[in-house]
Design an enzyme around this catalytic site. Structure first.
Site, mmCIF file in Angstrom:
data_model
loop_
_atom_site.group_PDB
_atom_site.id
_atom_site.type_symbol
_atom_site.label_atom_id
_atom_site.label_comp_id
_atom_site.label_asym_id
_atom_site.label_seq_id
_atom_site.Cartn_x
_atom_site.Cartn_y
_atom_site.Cartn_z
ATOM 1 N N LYS A 83 45.024 -5.509 40.181
ATOM 2 C CA LYS A 83 46.131 -6.098 38.988
ATOM 3 C C LYS A 83 47.134 -6.428 40.052
ATOM 4 O O LYS A 83 47.940 -5.792 40.329
ATOM 5 C CB LYS A 83 46.808 -5.981 37.689
HETATM 6 O O1 G3P Z 1 47.169 -5.088 28.984
HETATM 7 C C1 G3P Z 1 47.652 -6.237 28.949
HETATM 8 C C2 G3P Z 1 48.263 -6.218 27.665
HETATM 9 O O2 G3P Z 1 46.487 -7.468 27.129
HETATM 10 C C3 G3P Z 1 48.772 -6.018 27.001
HETATM 11 O O3 G3P Z 1 48.498 -5.767 25.688
HETATM 12 O O4 G3P Z 1 49.558 -5.295 23.367
HETATM 13 O O5 G3P Z 1 50.596 -4.605 25.516
HETATM 14 O O6 G3P Z 1 50.779 -6.953 24.319
HETATM 15 P P1 G3P Z 1 50.377 -5.677 24.590
#
Ligand code: G3P
Length: 220
Positions: A83
């Site tokens: 990533k």
């Molecule tokens: O891992 C990336 C993304 O899915 C993060 O999600 O819930 O932290 O906005 P969130």
């Protein structure tokens, strides 16, 4: 649409893996930090457990160092995906990694314009963060639909991974939009299997079955 878990918790991964539907895992520095353990040990355990792509995130903001870090992460397993963030340095490092044949996931993507850049460096995955777009009082699903449409029109091969999903309807709408992958936390994954009518139906089947056994016993 492939279903991924967005976690670094090995127990969550093992549980969902038992369902036979887990096609990959995404991690990020926040998720790994929650484990309070050596990141290399955490990543290795996940790479071994999962028969599918596992995204490991670079943390160095400078392109050269990010590229070196990305190469080391890619060496951790054949199923590792590196990533990089949607920044000029992330694009620079990401392009060098893709040129080396390493599969790259461009993360922290919030707009179709950014998604075009990710596709142009030949990224394997682009990760638009739907829930966080919604948090900013915009329409995350609209952005995802636009990205899927642009990729189809332009013939981009980059996989669209719907990230930051907060509830089952996000998953359903991402599938309808044509996303290639949806990643979600354990809680959202667990909700996918649940429906109150399944529980009611199961209870009725069990009690009718029990009733039959009793009648058969009485008749014997
Ligand atoms: O891992 C990336 C993304 O899915 C993060 O999600 O819930 O932290 O906005 P969130």
């Amino acid at each position: 649409m492939r279903l991924f878990l967005d976690t670094a918790d090995i127990e969550e991964i093992r549980e969902i893996n038992r369902w036979g539907v887990l096609r990959g895992v995404t991690t990020n520095p926040t998720l790994v930090a929650k484990e309070v353990d050596d990141p290399e040990r955490v990543w290795k355990e996940i790479l071994t457990e999962v028969d599918g792509d596992v995204s490991l995130e670079t943390t160095d903001p400078e392109a050269g160092a990010m590229y070196e870090q990305g190469k080391r992460l890619a060496e951790m397993g054949a199923n590792a995906v590196v990533k990089v963030p949607m920044t000029p340095d992330g694009l620079d490092a990401g392009k060098r990694l893709t040129d080396d044949g390493i599969r790259v996931n461009v993360t922290l993507v919030f707009s179709p314009a950014q998604a075009i850049l990710a596709a142009e460096i030949g990224a394997y995955i682009v990760s638009p963060f739907l829930g966080r777009i919604d948090d900013a009082a915009a329409d995350g699903m609209h952005a995802l639909r636009q990205i899927c449409e642009i990729y189809q029109m332009q013939g981009y091969q980059t996989n669209v991974l719907a990230a930051s999903l907060r509830h089952p309807m996000h998953v359903v709408d991402a599938a309808l939009a044509g996303a290639d992958i949806a990643t979600m936390p354990y809680e959202v994954f667990a909700k996918l299997v649940k429906h109150p009518l399944t529980d009611v139906g199961l209870q009725k089947f069990a009690s009718d079955w029990e009733g039959l056994q009793e009648k058969l016993k009485e008749g014997a």
